[in-house]
Design a protein around this motif. Structure first.
Motif, PDB file in Angstrom:
ATOM      1  N   THR A  74       0.846  -1.188   0.000  1.00  0.00           N
ATOM      2  CA  THR A  74       0.000   0.000   0.000  1.00  0.00           C
ATOM      3  C   THR A  74       0.879   1.234   0.000  1.00  0.00           C
ATOM      4  N   ALA A  75       0.440   2.285  -0.677  1.00  0.00           N
ATOM      5  CA  ALA A  75       1.227   3.514  -0.738  1.00  0.00           C
ATOM      6  C   ALA A  75       0.335   4.721  -0.500  1.00  0.00           C
ATOM      7  N   ALA A  76       0.977   5.821  -0.115  1.00  0.00           N
ATOM      8  CA  ALA A  76       0.306   7.108   0.013  1.00  0.00           C
ATOM      9  C   ALA A  76       1.361   8.195  -0.174  1.00  0.00           C
ATOM     10  N   VAL A  77       0.903   9.415  -0.437  1.00  0.00           N
ATOM     11  CA  VAL A  77       1.809  10.550  -0.577  1.00  0.00           C
ATOM     12  C   VAL A  77       1.714  11.417   0.669  1.00  0.00           C
ATOM     13  N   ALA A  78       2.869  11.696   1.273  1.00  0.00           N
ATOM     14  CA  ALA A  78       2.956  12.648   2.379  1.00  0.00           C
ATOM     15  C   ALA A  78       3.700  13.873   1.876  1.00  0.00           C
ATOM     16  N   ARG A  79       3.130  15.043   2.071  1.00  0.00           N
ATOM     17  CA  ARG A  79       3.782  16.224   1.511  1.00  0.00           C
ATOM     18  C   ARG A  79       3.736  17.396   2.485  1.00  0.00           C
ATOM     19  N   VAL A  80       4.700  18.292   2.318  1.00  0.00           N
ATOM     20  CA  VAL A  80       4.719  19.553   3.049  1.00  0.00           C
ATOM     21  C   VAL A  80       5.138  20.661   2.089  1.00  0.00           C
ATOM     22  N   HIS A  81       4.699  21.855   2.398  1.00  0.00           N
ATOM     23  CA  HIS A  81       5.071  23.044   1.646  1.00  0.00           C
ATOM     24  C   HIS A  81       6.205  23.719   2.415  1.00  0.00           C
ATOM     25  N   LEU A 120      11.047  16.585  -5.082  1.00  0.00           N
ATOM     26  CA  LEU A 120      11.132  18.005  -4.747  1.00  0.00           C
ATOM     27  C   LEU A 120      10.690  18.802  -5.961  1.00  0.00           C
ATOM     28  N   ASN A 121       9.639  19.561  -5.763  1.00  0.00           N
ATOM     29  CA  ASN A 121       9.062  20.355  -6.856  1.00  0.00           C
ATOM     30  C   ASN A 121       8.772  19.489  -8.079  1.00  0.00           C
ATOM     31  N   GLY A 122       8.257  18.292  -7.802  1.00  0.00           N
ATOM     32  CA  GLY A 122       7.826  17.375  -8.849  1.00  0.00           C
ATOM     33  C   GLY A 122       8.897  16.493  -9.434  1.00  0.00           C
ATOM     34  N   GLN A 123      10.171  16.692  -9.060  1.00  0.00           N
ATOM     35  CA  GLN A 123      11.268  15.923  -9.630  1.00  0.00           C
ATOM     36  C   GLN A 123      11.771  14.879  -8.629  1.00  0.00           C
ATOM     37  N   ALA A 177      14.628  29.669  -3.557  1.00  0.00           N
ATOM     38  CA  ALA A 177      14.130  30.751  -2.721  1.00  0.00           C
ATOM     39  C   ALA A 177      12.620  30.875  -2.934  1.00  0.00           C
ATOM     40  N   GLY A 178      11.886  30.939  -1.831  1.00  0.00           N
ATOM     41  CA  GLY A 178      10.437  31.006  -1.934  1.00  0.00           C
ATOM     42  C   GLY A 178       9.796  29.656  -1.707  1.00  0.00           C
ATOM     43  N   ASP A 179       8.791  29.309  -2.514  1.00  0.00           N
ATOM     44  CA  ASP A 179       7.961  28.138  -2.272  1.00  0.00           C
ATOM     45  C   ASP A 179       8.545  26.876  -2.904  1.00  0.00           C
ATOM     46  N   ASN A 180       8.477  25.789  -2.147  1.00  0.00           N
ATOM     47  CA  ASN A 180       8.924  24.469  -2.609  1.00  0.00           C
ATOM     48  C   ASN A 180       7.909  23.418  -2.156  1.00  0.00           C
ATOM     49  N   ASP A 181       7.714  22.427  -3.016  1.00  0.00           N
ATOM     50  CA  ASP A 181       6.818  21.317  -2.679  1.00  0.00           C
ATOM     51  C   ASP A 181       7.659  20.068  -2.431  1.00  0.00           C
ATOM     52  N   LEU A 182       7.568  19.533  -1.222  1.00  0.00           N
ATOM     53  CA  LEU A 182       8.261  18.296  -0.871  1.00  0.00           C
ATOM     54  C   LEU A 182       7.217  17.203  -0.733  1.00  0.00           C
ATOM     55  N   SER A 183       7.249  16.226  -1.631  1.00  0.00           N
ATOM     56  CA  SER A 183       6.292  15.116  -1.629  1.00  0.00           C
ATOM     57  C   SER A 183       7.053  13.803  -1.522  1.00  0.00           C
ATOM     58  N   ILE A 184       6.585  12.935  -0.632  1.00  0.00           N
ATOM     59  CA  ILE A 184       7.250  11.660  -0.392  1.00  0.00           C
ATOM     60  C   ILE A 184       6.226  10.545  -0.534  1.00  0.00           C
ATOM     61  N   GLY A 187      17.343  24.224  10.046  1.00  0.00           N
ATOM     62  CA  GLY A 187      16.047  24.697   9.560  1.00  0.00           C
ATOM     63  C   GLY A 187      15.865  26.203   9.629  1.00  0.00           C
ATOM     64  N   GLU A 188      16.962  26.958   9.824  1.00  0.00           N
ATOM     65  CA  GLU A 188      16.843  28.407   9.881  1.00  0.00           C
ATOM     66  C   GLU A 188      16.368  28.956   8.533  1.00  0.00           C
ATOM     67  N   GLY A 189      15.445  29.862   8.596  1.00  0.00           N
ATOM     68  CA  GLY A 189      14.951  30.489   7.376  1.00  0.00           C
ATOM     69  C   GLY A 189      13.919  29.660   6.639  1.00  0.00           C
ATOM     70  N   LEU A 190      13.426  28.570   7.267  1.00  0.00           N
ATOM     71  CA  LEU A 190      12.421  27.723   6.604  1.00  0.00           C
ATOM     72  C   LEU A 190      11.081  27.851   7.310  1.00  0.00           C
ATOM     73  N   GLN A 191      10.034  27.876   6.514  1.00  0.00           N
ATOM     74  CA  GLN A 191       8.665  27.783   7.026  1.00  0.00           C
ATOM     75  C   GLN A 191       8.057  26.515   6.447  1.00  0.00           C
ATOM     76  N   ILE A 192       7.581  25.653   7.313  1.00  0.00           N
ATOM     77  CA  ILE A 192       7.089  24.334   6.889  1.00  0.00           C
ATOM     78  C   ILE A 192       5.607  24.254   7.215  1.00  0.00           C
ATOM     79  N   GLU A 193       4.824  23.917   6.190  1.00  0.00           N
ATOM     80  CA  GLU A 193       3.373  23.868   6.376  1.00  0.00           C
ATOM     81  C   GLU A 193       2.819  22.655   5.638  1.00  0.00           C
ATOM     82  N   ALA A 194       1.924  21.942   6.304  1.00  0.00           N
ATOM     83  CA  ALA A 194       1.283  20.772   5.685  1.00  0.00           C
ATOM     84  C   ALA A 194       0.038  21.237   4.945  1.00  0.00           C
ATOM     85  N   LYS A 195       0.092  21.129   3.599  1.00  0.00           N
ATOM     86  CA  LYS A 195      -1.086  21.512   2.819  1.00  0.00           C
ATOM     87  C   LYS A 195      -0.997  20.917   1.416  1.00  0.00           C
TER      88      LYS A 195
END
Length: 384
Positions: free
Chosen positions: A285-292, A315-318, A351-358, A376-384
């Motif tokens: 079974t699989a699922a995608v876990a992601r954070v912005h 990372l960003n679809g790659q 710099a700016g927005d990145n999509d991390l999907s696992i 993690g300095e300078g990073l904002q991490i949000e689950a969405k």
């Protein structure tokens, strides 16, 4: 007046001495499963003996309290269980012993079970496993003490626990109890792998000071690590059956559909079986876990990733990384235990927005993910 005093005294005695149930294996109420599960006589003792099988008492409602029993094990590679707070088939808490690992760090194990799948790979080390010796063929006394989200397992020594679980994974709810064993098919030999006797259940009696024992806390997170670097929530997709184990691309949206935001436990662990229904009949079974991830500046950022069983990072679809930590008995020998030390990834964040999907897939032993940015300095991490 005398009658009132006697009634008050009786109430005090009742409050101090919780009800006790001695569950003889000769009485009605035991539900036996397994061809070689049987109740036999051993002198004056009624004994449950099992190879691969179970015995349940659905009429026993147990949430907090104490379960005492005696057990015999063998030297054969096997797994011997006590189930508690059983909500339904495949939904429970359990302790089990590995007799063939006598004295080793994982001789005893705590694990929650979700949807019939044990999460033993997600619960190991302090609070999950412990080293104790077993004497094959000898009766050992075992005690399980449960109070709210805490549990302790005692083996022979009723003063010092062999294992303390600081945070049981499942919600505290009353359920039934059971005993059982599992013998892998490739293990030589014949006969029962475990024998149980003298079961006593004391609801609400918890003769152990968990507060004192847990003073100082217990966590997978080293105390010197800043807690803010841990990923505290993930956006999680629906489950799906992966068609390609290599996962060269993210699955199409129609497979994953809407995402839900789920918070992790205190140590950063997210147990997927707890939240995501498994497709009926599926093994993998699989699922995608992601954070912005929003970065103040471009650069390489280190992420410690724990996963069970297989993780493919995009990372960003790659595609950026893939690793298989599935359990393997000998090809090669691999336990598949989750932890922050499994992999360190250096993410080239823009710099700016990145999509991390696992993409996290699992077939056995527990389905989970945990992530921690180093610094993690300078990073904002949000689950969405």
């Amino acid at each position: 007046m005398i009658r009132i005093l006697l009634l008050l005294l009786a109430g005090m005695v009742s409050a101090q001495a919780p009800s006790e149930r001695r569950l003889s294996f000769s009485e009605k109420g035991w539900e036996l499963r397994g061809e070689r599960t049987a109740i036999v006589k051993d002198g004056a003792r009624d004994v449950l003996q099992v190879e691969t099988g179970l015995a349940y008492r659905r009429d026993v409602r147990f949430e907090n309290g104490t379960i005492d029993f005696d057990v015999q094990v063998t030297r054969r590679r096997s797994f011997v269980y006590v189930h508690f707070r059983v909500a339904a088939d495949g939904e429970r808490e359990e302790f089990y012993v590995r007799p063939h690992k006598s004295g080793l760090p994982d001789a005893v194990q705590y694990a929650p079970v979700w949807q019939g799948r044990s999460a033993w790979q997600l619960h190991h080390g302090p609070g999950g496993t412990a080293a104790i010796p077993f004497e094959p063929g000898s009766w050992m006394h075992v005690r399980v003490v449960v109070q709210g989200r805490h549990a302790a397992l005692f083996v022979e020594d009723m003063m010092k626990p062999a294992l303390i679980v600081p945070n049981l994974a499942r919600e505290p709810r009353a359920g039934y109890i059971g005993f059982g064993g599992f013998l892998p098919t490739d293990v030589p030999g014949r006969g029962p792998i475990a024998r149980f006797a003298n079961v006593v259940v004391r609801p609400d009696a918890a003769p152990f000071d968990f507060a004192a024992a847990l003073a100082g806390g217990s966590s997978r997170v080293p105390p010197q690590e800043p807690a803010g670097t841990i990923v505290r929530a993930w956006a999680l997709s629906k489950s799906f059956v992966p068609k390609d184990s290599q996962m060269p691309a993210l699955p199409p949206a129609e497979l994953t559909r809407e995402f839900q935001r789920l918070e992790t436990g205190p140590d950063g662990l997210l147990e997927l079986h707890r939240h995501v229904p498994v497709p009926e009949g599926s093994v993998v079974t699989a699922a995608v876990a992601r954070v912005h991830v929003r970065a103040a500046r471009a650069g390489l950022y280190a992420l410690d990733l724990g996963f069970s069983d297989i993780a493919t990072v995009f990372l960003n679809g790659q595609p950026l990384f893939r690793s298989d930590a599935s359990y393997s008995f000998d090809r090669p020998r691999r336990e598949g235990l989750i932890g922050y030390d499994q992999a360190r990834l250096y993410l080239p964040l823009a710099a700016g927005d990145n999509d991390l999907s696992i993409v996290i897939s699992d077939s056995f032993g527990g389905w989970g993910i945990m992530g921690r940015f180093v610094g993690g300095e300078g990073l904002q991490i949000e689950a969405k």
